[in-house]
Motif scaffolding. Structure first.
Motif, PDB file in Angstrom:
ATOM      1  N   TYR A   1      57.862  76.053  16.419  1.00  0.00           N
ATOM      2  CA  TYR A   1      57.927  76.495  17.912  1.00  0.00           C
ATOM      3  C   TYR A   1      57.687  75.330  18.825  1.00  0.00           C
ATOM      4  O   TYR A   1      56.864  74.457  18.575  1.00  0.00           O
ATOM      5  N   SER A   2      58.949  75.024  19.566  1.00  0.00           N
ATOM      6  CA  SER A   2      58.697  73.838  20.314  1.00  0.00           C
ATOM      7  C   SER A   2      58.915  74.106  22.020  1.00  0.00           C
ATOM      8  O   SER A   2      59.787  75.014  22.241  1.00  0.00           O
ATOM      9  N   VAL A   3      58.464  73.434  22.640  1.00  0.00           N
ATOM     10  CA  VAL A   3      58.687  73.603  24.219  1.00  0.00           C
ATOM     11  C   VAL A   3      58.463  71.899  24.175  1.00  0.00           C
ATOM     12  O   VAL A   3      57.404  71.198  24.314  1.00  0.00           O
ATOM     13  N   GLY A   4      59.807  71.448  24.929  1.00  0.00           N
ATOM     14  CA  GLY A   4      59.707  69.872  25.162  1.00  0.00           C
ATOM     15  C   GLY A   4      60.370  68.947  24.070  1.00  0.00           C
ATOM     16  O   GLY A   4      61.364  69.590  23.509  1.00  0.00           O
ATOM     17  N   ASP A   5      59.792  67.674  23.924  1.00  0.00           N
ATOM     18  CA  ASP A   5      60.600  66.550  23.097  1.00  0.00           C
ATOM     19  C   ASP A   5      59.774  66.136  21.972  1.00  0.00           C
ATOM     20  O   ASP A   5      59.886  65.149  21.499  1.00  0.00           O
ATOM     21  N   VAL A   6      58.665  67.140  21.486  1.00  0.00           N
ATOM     22  CA  VAL A   6      58.002  66.502  20.239  1.00  0.00           C
ATOM     23  C   VAL A   6      58.963  67.021  18.962  1.00  0.00           C
ATOM     24  O   VAL A   6      59.389  67.945  18.833  1.00  0.00           O
ATOM     25  N   THR A   7      59.113  65.795  18.278  1.00  0.00           N
ATOM     26  CA  THR A   7      60.246  66.005  16.964  1.00  0.00           C
ATOM     27  C   THR A   7      59.406  66.881  15.842  1.00  0.00           C
ATOM     28  O   THR A   7      58.190  66.526  15.561  1.00  0.00           O
ATOM     29  N   VAL A   8      60.144  67.871  15.192  1.00  0.00           N
ATOM     30  CA  VAL A   8      59.562  68.243  13.887  1.00  0.00           C
ATOM     31  C   VAL A   8      60.793  67.847  12.829  1.00  0.00           C
ATOM     32  O   VAL A   8      61.966  68.298  13.008  1.00  0.00           O
ATOM     33  N   TYR A   9      60.565  67.457  11.582  1.00  0.00           N
ATOM     34  CA  TYR A   9      61.387  67.389  10.538  1.00  0.00           C
ATOM     35  C   TYR A   9      60.916  67.802   9.427  1.00  0.00           C
ATOM     36  O   TYR A   9      59.858  67.311   8.984  1.00  0.00           O
ATOM     37  N   ALA A  10      61.792  68.541   8.766  1.00  0.00           N
ATOM     38  CA  ALA A  10      61.687  69.239   7.416  1.00  0.00           C
ATOM     39  C   ALA A  10      62.494  68.429   6.385  1.00  0.00           C
ATOM     40  O   ALA A  10      63.464  68.651   6.258  1.00  0.00           O
ATOM     41  N   PRO A  11      61.905  67.370   5.320  1.00  0.00           N
ATOM     42  CA  PRO A  11      62.868  66.689   4.692  1.00  0.00           C
ATOM     43  C   PRO A  11      63.279  67.619   3.373  1.00  0.00           C
ATOM     44  O   PRO A  11      64.412  67.045   3.065  1.00  0.00           O
ATOM     45  N   ASP A  12      62.548  68.572   3.277  1.00  0.00           N
ATOM     46  CA  ASP A  12      63.149  69.177   1.994  1.00  0.00           C
ATOM     47  C   ASP A  12      64.270  70.054   2.163  1.00  0.00           C
ATOM     48  O   ASP A  12      65.098  70.399   1.015  1.00  0.00           O
TER      49      ASP A  12
ATOM     50  N   ASN B   1      66.341  68.916   5.210  1.00  0.00           N
ATOM     51  CA  ASN B   1      66.809  67.931   5.990  1.00  0.00           C
ATOM     52  C   ASN B   1      67.208  68.596   7.418  1.00  0.00           C
ATOM     53  O   ASN B   1      68.336  68.517   7.932  1.00  0.00           O
ATOM     54  N   LEU B   2      66.007  69.166   7.818  1.00  0.00           N
ATOM     55  CA  LEU B   2      66.219  69.674   9.280  1.00  0.00           C
ATOM     56  C   LEU B   2      65.259  69.040  10.274  1.00  0.00           C
ATOM     57  O   LEU B   2      64.239  68.652  10.121  1.00  0.00           O
ATOM     58  N   GLU B   3      65.899  68.632  11.371  1.00  0.00           N
ATOM     59  CA  GLU B   3      65.357  68.035  12.299  1.00  0.00           C
ATOM     60  C   GLU B   3      65.510  68.845  13.580  1.00  0.00           C
ATOM     61  O   GLU B   3      66.613  69.391  14.178  1.00  0.00           O
ATOM     62  N   VAL B   4      64.057  69.113  14.214  1.00  0.00           N
ATOM     63  CA  VAL B   4      63.985  69.836  15.548  1.00  0.00           C
ATOM     64  C   VAL B   4      63.693  69.017  16.582  1.00  0.00           C
ATOM     65  O   VAL B   4      62.655  68.582  16.724  1.00  0.00           O
ATOM     66  N   ARG B   5      64.603  68.772  17.758  1.00  0.00           N
ATOM     67  CA  ARG B   5      64.367  67.847  18.673  1.00  0.00           C
ATOM     68  C   ARG B   5      65.553  68.083  19.805  1.00  0.00           C
ATOM     69  O   ARG B   5      66.561  68.194  19.438  1.00  0.00           O
ATOM     70  N   ASN B   6      64.980  68.164  20.889  1.00  0.00           N
ATOM     71  CA  ASN B   6      65.779  68.188  22.075  1.00  0.00           C
ATOM     72  C   ASN B   6      66.170  66.879  22.364  1.00  0.00           C
ATOM     73  O   ASN B   6      65.507  66.074  23.212  1.00  0.00           O
ATOM     74  N   PRO B   7      67.468  66.307  22.465  1.00  0.00           N
ATOM     75  CA  PRO B   7      67.833  65.005  22.768  1.00  0.00           C
ATOM     76  C   PRO B   7      67.915  64.718  24.340  1.00  0.00           C
ATOM     77  O   PRO B   7      67.964  63.619  24.669  1.00  0.00           O
ATOM     78  N   MET B   8      68.199  66.136  24.864  1.00  0.00           N
ATOM     79  CA  MET B   8      68.415  66.093  26.319  1.00  0.00           C
ATOM     80  C   MET B   8      67.258  65.084  27.255  1.00  0.00           C
ATOM     81  O   MET B   8      67.635  64.404  28.161  1.00  0.00           O
ATOM     82  N   PHE B   9      66.023  65.221  26.891  1.00  0.00           N
ATOM     83  CA  PHE B   9      65.114  64.557  27.452  1.00  0.00           C
ATOM     84  C   PHE B   9      65.149  63.154  27.090  1.00  0.00           C
ATOM     85  O   PHE B   9      64.856  62.265  28.480  1.00  0.00           O
ATOM     86  N   ALA B  10      65.351  62.540  26.160  1.00  0.00           N
ATOM     87  CA  ALA B  10      65.458  61.094  26.071  1.00  0.00           C
ATOM     88  C   ALA B  10      66.566  60.617  26.657  1.00  0.00           C
ATOM     89  O   ALA B  10      66.669  59.586  27.531  1.00  0.00           O
ATOM     90  N   ASP B  11      67.959  61.305  26.806  1.00  0.00           N
ATOM     91  CA  ASP B  11      68.965  60.794  27.396  1.00  0.00           C
ATOM     92  C   ASP B  11      68.671  61.123  29.000  1.00  0.00           C
ATOM     93  O   ASP B  11      69.126  60.096  29.596  1.00  0.00           O
ATOM     94  N   ASN B  12      68.144  62.114  29.551  1.00  0.00           N
ATOM     95  CA  ASN B  12      67.853  61.991  30.978  1.00  0.00           C
ATOM     96  C   ASN B  12      66.976  60.835  31.287  1.00  0.00           C
ATOM     97  O   ASN B  12      67.190  60.286  32.412  1.00  0.00           O
ATOM     98  N   GLU B  13      66.062  60.428  30.613  1.00  0.00           N
ATOM     99  CA  GLU B  13      65.118  59.262  30.863  1.00  0.00           C
ATOM    100  C   GLU B  13      65.790  58.078  31.071  1.00  0.00           C
ATOM    101  O   GLU B  13      65.787  57.166  31.853  1.00  0.00           O
ATOM    102  N   THR B  14      66.781  57.837  29.919  1.00  0.00           N
ATOM    103  CA  THR B  14      67.649  56.614  29.801  1.00  0.00           C
ATOM    104  C   THR B  14      68.319  56.620  31.339  1.00  0.00           C
ATOM    105  O   THR B  14      68.380  55.701  31.629  1.00  0.00           O
TER     106      THR B  14
END
Length: 257
Positions: free
Chosen positions: A111-122, A124-137
């Protein structure tokens, strides 16, 4: 559920506004959104960012509702407390990002709200909203060019769900849900990391991928990863960092269940 390792390291601010917590079969990372001048501070002794992070951590440890219901209930609490202090409309709500991982018998739910990354290596799933970093840049570049500050406008937009949600006094918030099915009951490993920790790959290219960040955290330990981040930030190599904070709080937790 077992916690393999965890670390929360303060950046360049006066205090660490990240929090790592767990209770029962749930674990989470909270990343408090750095105050701006207009941020409401319900407790004058601490930043609004730290106030909301601590309050959310305590709420999640006491609330047994499903994560989306718990998070929506929390936003009601924040909104009502601001209203009771007669601060509604005076400024902007303190905000935070959060990702919660819940280990169930047939699935691992994220469950995600915002830009905290979750990664499941088994898987290979990454949950992250790249929009936050792009907007800050983009915002940092525009502000340097125009001599202004666009952060307040973006923050008000995030509270309304424009290009992504953050958590504050906004009961209409929507929670992103990702489910990893595991019909075989196999243990799943998970990494949850704040954006300050993910700078290791996303900003500084110390690692080429989130998988490499996970492997380094598991093998070398989070202290080694954070040490590399801080050495990079203090080296003088970042002449024009495309972030409002030269050194951000960095938090990570590895769990399995």
């Amino acid at each position: 559920m077992r916690v393999i390792c965890h670390l929360s390291d303060p950046g360049g601010g006066r205090c660490n506004e990240d929090l790592i917590g767990w209770c029962g079969n749930r674990v989470w990372v909270i990343d408090g959104g750095t105050d701006v001048a207009e941020t409401i501070r319900p407790d004058d002794s601490i930043s609004g960012s730290l106030w909301i992070a601590r309050k959310l951590d305590g709420w999640l440890k006491a609330c047994d509702a499903s994560p989306p219901v718990a998070l929506r209930g929390f936003t009601e609490i924040v909104k009502n407390e601001i209203k009771e202090l007669d601060l509604e409309g005076v400024g902007v709500s303190p905000i935070c990002s959060i990702s919660i991982v819940e280990f169930l018998s047939q699935s691992v739910d994220i469950y995600s709200v915002g830009d905290v990354t979750v990664y499941a290596p088994d898987v290979n799933l990454e949950v992250r909203n790249p929009m936050f970093a792009d907007n800050e840049t983009t915002g940092v570049r525009m502000d340097r060019k125009n001599g202004g500050s666009s952060i307040l406008k973006r923050r008000r937009g995030y509270l309304r769900g424009e290009q992504g949600w953050v958590l504050g006094g906004n009961p209409e918030v929507q929670t992103d849900i990702t489910r990893i099915a595991r019909s075989d009951g196999k243990e799943q490993s998970i990494m949850i990391a704040s954006d300050g920790y993910m700078r290791a790959s996303l900003s500084y290219s110390l690692y080429a991928s989130t998988r490499q960040v996970y492997d380094a955290t598991r093998i070398l330990g989070p202290e080694a990863v954070v040490r590399m981040i801080r050495e990079t930030e203090g080296s003088g190599a970042l002449q024009c960092p495309e972030s409002y904070k030269r050194s951000d709080d960095a938090s990570v937790v590895l769990v399995a269940g």
